[in-house]
Design a protein around this motif. Structure first.
Motif, PDB file in Angstrom:
ATOM      1  N   LYS A  23      -8.478   9.636  -4.457  1.00 54.52           N
ATOM      2  CA  LYS A  23      -7.254  10.153  -5.081  1.00 54.52           C
ATOM      3  C   LYS A  23      -6.090   9.180  -4.884  1.00 54.52           C
ATOM      4  N   ILE A  24      -5.986   8.632  -3.696  1.00 57.74           N
ATOM      5  CA  ILE A  24      -4.949   7.637  -3.429  1.00 57.74           C
ATOM      6  C   ILE A  24      -5.193   6.396  -4.283  1.00 57.74           C
ATOM      7  N   GLY A  25      -6.458   6.014  -4.442  1.00 55.98           N
ATOM      8  CA  GLY A  25      -6.798   4.863  -5.266  1.00 55.98           C
ATOM      9  C   GLY A  25      -6.435   5.055  -6.728  1.00 55.98           C
ATOM     10  N   VAL A  26      -6.624   6.270  -7.247  1.00 52.06           N
ATOM     11  CA  VAL A  26      -6.240   6.537  -8.636  1.00 52.06           C
ATOM     12  C   VAL A  26      -4.732   6.408  -8.801  1.00 52.06           C
ATOM     13  N   GLY A  27      -3.980   6.931  -7.850  1.00 56.07           N
ATOM     14  CA  GLY A  27      -2.523   6.798  -7.910  1.00 56.07           C
ATOM     15  C   GLY A  27      -2.076   5.350  -7.788  1.00 56.07           C
ATOM     16  N   LEU A  86      -1.470  -6.632  -7.469  1.00 55.03           N
ATOM     17  CA  LEU A  86      -1.902  -6.254  -6.115  1.00 55.03           C
ATOM     18  C   LEU A  86      -2.205  -4.767  -6.021  1.00 55.03           C
ATOM     19  N   LEU A  87      -1.372  -3.931  -6.651  1.00 56.77           N
ATOM     20  CA  LEU A  87      -1.631  -2.491  -6.633  1.00 56.77           C
ATOM     21  C   LEU A  87      -2.899  -2.147  -7.402  1.00 56.77           C
ATOM     22  N   PHE A  88      -3.115  -2.796  -8.539  1.00 53.61           N
ATOM     23  CA  PHE A  88      -4.310  -2.522  -9.331  1.00 53.61           C
ATOM     24  C   PHE A  88      -5.578  -2.868  -8.561  1.00 53.61           C
ATOM     25  N   LEU A  89      -5.615  -4.039  -7.948  1.00 53.54           N
ATOM     26  CA  LEU A  89      -6.810  -4.447  -7.198  1.00 53.54           C
ATOM     27  C   LEU A  89      -7.026  -3.578  -5.964  1.00 53.54           C
ATOM     28  N   THR A  90      -5.933  -3.200  -5.297  1.00 53.62           N
ATOM     29  CA  THR A  90      -6.052  -2.319  -4.138  1.00 53.62           C
ATOM     30  C   THR A  90      -6.566  -0.953  -4.550  1.00 53.62           C
ATOM     31  N   GLY A  91      -6.017  -0.406  -5.629  1.00 51.56           N
ATOM     32  CA  GLY A  91      -6.465   0.903  -6.114  1.00 51.56           C
ATOM     33  C   GLY A  91      -7.912   0.889  -6.551  1.00 51.56           C
ATOM     34  N   LEU A  92      -8.324  -0.183  -7.203  1.00 48.84           N
ATOM     35  CA  LEU A  92      -9.717  -0.286  -7.628  1.00 48.84           C
ATOM     36  C   LEU A  92     -10.656  -0.301  -6.434  1.00 48.84           C
ATOM     37  N   SER A  93     -10.275  -1.019  -5.401  1.00 42.42           N
ATOM     38  CA  SER A  93     -11.137  -1.055  -4.212  1.00 42.42           C
ATOM     39  C   SER A  93     -11.123   0.275  -3.465  1.00 42.42           C
ATOM     40  N   ILE A 115     -10.901   3.221  -5.034  1.00 44.68           N
ATOM     41  CA  ILE A 115     -11.650   4.167  -5.850  1.00 44.68           C
ATOM     42  C   ILE A 115     -13.149   3.986  -5.664  1.00 44.68           C
ATOM     43  N   ILE A 116     -13.633   2.758  -5.789  1.00 40.25           N
ATOM     44  CA  ILE A 116     -15.087   2.555  -5.738  1.00 40.25           C
ATOM     45  C   ILE A 116     -15.574   2.005  -4.401  1.00 40.25           C
TER      46      ILE A 116
END
Length: 132
Positions: free
Chosen positions: A9-13, A40-47, A49-50
């Motif tokens: 959930k944090i990753g999606v945000g 940086l936020l996109f790559l962090t969120g992607l990691s 999430i998956i």
């Protein structure tokens, strides 16, 4: 039902904020600070999430190394304050990395959409590329 962990959930945000900052940085004539923060936020969120292991295995598959090098090279170029060139490199890398995902996404959106114009558009876009 699929269970989603708190980290996901944090990753999606985080991914959502990353996409927002990327779009806002492009809207403000390729502001390098906003684009770098969005990357940086996109790559962090992607990691988040998956998961870190699946993220590394996704980006560093043998047939995706060209897209990964363009995408991560574009992130590096944006961080070095060459935003226009970096975004071109990132866009090419993103399209080559997620090429197989676009037909699936268009198929999902066309099935879930009851709007006649959008479902016809998604069906046409889905037929242009095949998963097989």
């Amino acid at each position: 039902m699929i269970s989603i962990t708190e980290w996901q959930k944090i990753g999606v945000g985080t991914t959502g904020f990353g996409v927002f900052f990327l779009l806002f940085g492009m809207l403000l004539y390729f502001d390098s600070v906003l684009l770098a923060f969005g990357n940086l936020l996109f790559l962090t969120g992607l990691s988040l999430i998956i998961g870190p292991r699946k993220t590394l295995s996704f980006f560093f598959q043998r047939h995706k190394l060209k897209g990964t090098s363009f995408f991560l090279g574009g992130v590096l170029v944006v961080l070095l304050r060459w935003p226009l060139l970096g975004m071109f490199l990132e866009t090419y890398g993103f399209l080559s990395l997620f090429r197989g995902f676009f037909p699936v996404a268009f198929g999902f959106l066309s099935n879930s959409s009851n709007v006649p114009f959008l479902s016809a558009l998604f069906r046409r876009l889905q037929g242009t590329s095949s998963m097989v």
